[in-house]
Design a protein around this motif. Structure first.
Motif, short mmCIF file in Angstrom:
data_model
loop_
_atom_site.label_atom_id
_atom_site.label_comp_id
_atom_site.label_asym_id
_atom_site.label_seq_id
_atom_site.Cartn_x
_atom_site.Cartn_y
_atom_site.Cartn_z
N UNK A 81 -3.34 11.21 -6.52
CA UNK A 81 -3.46 10.21 -7.58
C UNK A 81 -2.74 8.91 -7.22
N UNK A 82 -1.70 9.01 -6.39
CA UNK A 82 -0.83 7.87 -6.15
C UNK A 82 -1.57 6.70 -5.51
N UNK A 138 0.83 -1.20 0.00
CA UNK A 138 0.00 0.00 0.00
C UNK A 138 0.87 1.25 0.00
N UNK A 139 0.45 2.23 -0.76
CA UNK A 139 1.25 3.44 -0.87
C UNK A 139 0.36 4.62 -1.19
N UNK A 140 0.61 5.73 -0.50
CA UNK A 140 -0.05 6.98 -0.83
C UNK A 140 0.87 8.12 -0.46
N UNK A 141 0.58 9.28 -1.02
CA UNK A 141 1.35 10.50 -0.74
C UNK A 141 0.35 11.65 -0.76
N UNK A 146 -1.68 3.16 8.17
CA UNK A 146 -2.78 3.97 7.64
C UNK A 146 -3.80 3.13 6.88
N UNK A 147 -3.38 1.99 6.36
CA UNK A 147 -4.25 1.17 5.50
C UNK A 147 -4.93 0.03 6.26
N UNK A 148 -4.86 0.05 7.59
CA UNK A 148 -5.36 -1.10 8.38
C UNK A 148 -6.82 -1.43 8.08
N UNK A 149 -7.65 -0.44 7.91
CA UNK A 149 -9.06 -0.70 7.66
C UNK A 149 -9.45 -0.75 6.20
#
Length: 321
Positions: free
Chosen positions: A59-60, A51-54, A98-101
């Motif tokens: 958009x990422x 999982x990845x975000x910025x 951050x992506x746990x849920x």
């Protein structure tokens, strides 16, 4: 249908080419490597989906999620180089990512699954990993079948692109520093060790703990082990001292994994081009033709490749593209 030139044959260039061909466009790929060779950076990436975000570029996260769906489908096909493995991201304290849920295949490590050096691990059950060499070969074979034209050619200037092409996509990675004068690109020194397969089948990563940085990525026929060592090395070289250090750290991160120099099959040094954020941008050449930049992905090239390629295809979905 448009006639599109892609500069660069790494994962960004080949993935973009595949999506454009699937959408009915004609594609030519120029690369300084011959069609039988892969760029060192893409060929030696760890190529994990995570999982990845910025927050600076919303958009990422969407690119990442789109790529996940594609890789999950590819894992069901023989010969793609994409398989699914449990992925353990080791932690020194218990807390939530951050992506746990968000992803149903996320969980925390159970008792006995990790070394006592760590308080927790964020586990992605059956997440995609990609064997770069096999995957890039699979892409090239499919591109050739679909009519892509591969040309070994070094591009010195975007002003010299022949008029026959309606659009150009710059996927030159670290080469963009010279080609378009992008001084935000910084090379990272990456040393990748391939060791003999030994039955270990979990991805294990320590980015923050006592053995950082180390990454163990088991493929079907070998295991990839390594770490990012330094910044700013334009011409990386294999360092035997670093090799021994990586192997020593790797043998400490999981109770079931041990490795030493006798297990080593190959060691490669590569320069990974890093940038504060990826450059995925539609602009124009001096003569007004469409120019799209697709580079600067750092460690996220495989993670976001299909999502970015799908977005780029969208640029051509109307008459103004």
């Amino acid at each position: 249908m448009r006639k599109i030139l892609i500069i660069g044959s790494g994962v960004a260039g080949l993935t973009t080419a595949k999506h454009l061909l699937d959408s009915g466009h004609q594609v030519t790929i120029w690369s300084k490597e011959s069609p039988d060779d892969n760029p060192v950076t893409s060929d030696n990436a760890y190529a994990l989906w995570v999982p990845y975000k910025d927050d600076t570029d919303p958009r990422i996260e969407g690119w990442t999620d789109h790529s996940l769906q594609v890789y999950q489908d590819l894992a069901e096909l023989a010969g793609t180089g994409v398989i699914l493995r449990d992925n353990f991201n080791l932690q020194t304290k218990v807390h939530e990512p951050w992506y746990a849920g968000k992803y149903p295949f996320f969980r925390h490590a159970a008792e006995g699954e990790i070394s006592s050096q760590y308080a927790d691990a964020w586990v992605l059950e059956q997440a995609p990993i990609i064997d770069p060499h096999q995957y890039l070969l699979w892409l090239k074979v499919n591109l050739a079948i679909q009519g892509a034209n591969f040309v070994k050619k070094t591009v010195e200037s975007l002003d010299d692109i022949p008029a026959e092409f309606d659009a150009v996509i710059n996927c030159t990675g670290g080469g963009a520093r010279e080609l378009v004068g992008d001084t935000e690109i910084t090379p990272l020194y990456l040393q990748v060790i391939k060791v003999a397969a030994n039955g270990f089948d979990k991805v294990v990563v320590d980015d923050v703990g006592p053995n950082a940085m180390v990454c163990i990525v088991p493929h079907e026929d070998y295991i990839k082990v390594g770490a990012v060592i330094t910044e700013g090395s334009e011409k990386p070289f294999v360092n035997d001292f670093d090799t021994l250090g990586i192997l020593e750290r790797a043998s400490k991160v999981h109770p079931d994994f041990k490795v030493d120099a006798l297990d080593v099959l190959d060691v490669v040094a590569a320069s990974r081009p890093s940038r504060p954020r990826p450059r995925v941008e539609k602009t124009t050449l001096a003569d007004g033709r469409c120019l799209i930049h697709n580079y600067g992905h750092g460690s996220t090239g495989y993670i976001t490749a299909h999502g970015i390629a799908a977005e780029i295809c969208g640029y051509f979905s109307n008459t103004g593209g």
